[in-house]
Write an enzyme that holds these catalytic residues in place. Structure first.
Site, PDB file in Angstrom:
ATOM      1  CD  GLU A 125       9.557  32.173  -7.211  1.00 33.52           C
ATOM      2  OE1 GLU A 125       8.509  32.098  -6.490  1.00 33.52           O
ATOM      3  OE2 GLU A 125       9.754  33.506  -7.444  1.00 33.52           O
TER       4      GLU A 125
ATOM      5  CE1 TYR B  64      11.456  37.473  -3.029  1.00 29.63           C
ATOM      6  CE2 TYR B  64      12.009  35.675  -1.496  1.00 29.63           C
ATOM      7  CZ  TYR B  64      11.563  36.096  -2.704  1.00 29.63           C
ATOM      8  OH  TYR B  64      11.298  35.369  -3.561  1.00 29.63           O
TER       9      TYR B  64
ATOM     10  CB  SER C  29      -1.109  38.963  -8.251  1.00 29.83           C
ATOM     11  OG  SER C  29      -1.122  40.301  -8.235  1.00 29.83           O
ATOM     12  CG  ASN C  30      -0.859  32.599  -6.613  1.00 30.56           C
ATOM     13  OD1 ASN C  30      -1.546  31.957  -7.096  1.00 30.56           O
ATOM     14  ND2 ASN C  30       0.548  32.036  -6.421  1.00 30.56           N
TER      15      ASN C  30
ATOM     16  CE1 TYR D  98      -0.745  45.108   1.013  1.00 29.40           C
ATOM     17  CE2 TYR D  98       0.938  43.455   1.989  1.00 29.40           C
ATOM     18  CZ  TYR D  98       0.104  44.165   1.087  1.00 29.40           C
ATOM     19  OH  TYR D  98       0.042  43.333  -0.071  1.00 29.40           O
TER      20      TYR D  98
ATOM     21  CE1 TYR E  35       9.370  32.641  -1.082  1.00 28.09           C
ATOM     22  CE2 TYR E  35       7.120  32.499  -0.585  1.00 28.09           C
ATOM     23  CZ  TYR E  35       8.177  32.695  -1.369  1.00 28.09           C
ATOM     24  OH  TYR E  35       7.633  33.015  -2.600  1.00 28.09           O
TER      25      TYR E  35
ATOM     26  CD  GLU F 289       7.607  40.547  -2.976  1.00 27.56           C
ATOM     27  OE1 GLU F 289       6.741  39.959  -3.663  1.00 27.56           O
ATOM     28  OE2 GLU F 289       8.861  39.564  -2.988  1.00 27.56           O
TER      29      GLU F 289
END
Length: 327
Positions: free
Chosen positions: A104, A135, A162-163, A209, A220, A223
């Site tokens: 994370e 990742y 989602s977040n 995308y 960082y 995926e």
């Protein structure tokens, strides 16, 4: 001469195998490297074998009774409580290395002051970790691999998220970009939770995308980048610098938002590429040489840690974990 040296050589040959240091080294060379998984990452269990990694003599275990024999202990940061009450209470054997494991970003990881001078090694997505585990990664294609075929496309830009947080840079950028180009949106943030098959189908159907990270931090890159690449969609990256992305993937395989002075300019480029197929296809030149591989949370980290322990027997210490990661 040989006559005078013979008794000395015989004594060395006879005595050396019984020397404690020699015995210890010989036994250590024959013994499996034991890595103890102290806590499952987010409670997620994984296979305790390294058969797919061409790594031999690794014994992965979650049996805490083997604590005193383990060469290394793997600790998942997000599962360590702030009081450290779920950390080992017994003294650490002198040969044992404690490994800090975290995938994370600093923004999504609590800084725990008591851990600052506890660990010997780091294992994370960061390339400057002792044991770097991104990742995903690109590996060479083989003669057995099918040649790349671009999936049929019926959407220009997609985003699955989602977040949702209005203060996130990615949300701010999306809100401006959508004024200039249509973006198909999915995910829990928009009340459209997807199955794995639906997720895959969406990536296949989009030319571009939005590979937007939830926080911006060194190396960082998640995926969110590798999944669309593997499905034949061009990632539009928002995260660390372009140079950091280029440390992982070819420079011509993605678009970075920093390549454009405004979201409007990016939108104009996407609309242009939509009408110019040959230029669009240049983003897939890498597919003739490489294919995308994802990282398995926990298992990849355990196996690579075990291999590292086998190859690095000397003492190491992480003297300022908090400064290195959160500083």
């Amino acid at each position: 001469n040989w006559t005078s040296l013979r008794p000395i050589l015989i004594s060395i040959v006879v005595v050396l195998p019984y020397c404690p240091a020699f015995l210890s080294a010989a036994m250590d060379a024959e013994r499996d490297t034991i890595l103890l998984i102290w806590m499952w990452p987010f409670g997620f269990r994984f296979d305790l074998n390294c058969n797919d990694f061409n790594i031999s003599r690794c014994h992965l275990t979650n049996d805490k009774n083997l604590y005193h024999k383990a060469h290394g202990i793997l600790f998942h940061h997000r599962d360590i409580n702030g009081q450290l009450s779920n950390m080992p209470k017994l003294p650490r054997p002198s040969f044992q290395k404690w490994v800090w494991f975290n995938m994370e970003s600093p923004a999504n990881s609590n800084l725990i002051p008591g851990l600052n001078q506890v660990f010997n090694l780091t294992c994370s997505y960061r390339l400057d970790s002792d044991i770097p585990v991104p990742y995903g990664y690109l590996e060479p294609v083989t003669s057995e691999d099918e040649s790349f075929k671009l999936p049929a496309k019926d959407k220009l830009v997609c985003w699955i998220v989602s977040n949702w947080n209005p203060k996130y840079k990615r949300v701010e950028y999306y809100n401006e970009l959508k004024k200039h180009v249509e973006i198909h949106i999915y995910g829990k943030a928009f009340g459209k939770k997807l199955s794995d098959q639906e997720y895959s189908d969406i990536l296949l159907s989009c030319k571009f995308y939005l590979s937007f990270e939830n926080s911006i931090s060194r190396d960082y890159i998640t995926e969110k980048l590798y999944n669309p690449m593997g499905k034949g969609s061009v990632p539009i990256a928002l995260g660390p610098t372009r140079q950091m992305y280029e440390d992982h993937i070819p420079a011509d395989s993605f678009i970075h938002v920093n390549d454009f002075s405004t979201p409007k300019e990016l939108a104009q480029r996407l609309l242009y590429l939509d009408q110019n197929h040959s230029e669009y296809m240049r983003f897939f030149n890498w597919t003739s040489m490489f294919k995308v591989k994802g990282t398995h949370l926990g298992r990849d980290h355990a196996c690579k840690t075990c291999k590292y322990l086998q190859n690095h027997r000397g003492y190491q210490a992480v003297n300022d974990l908090n400064g290195w990661y959160w500083g």
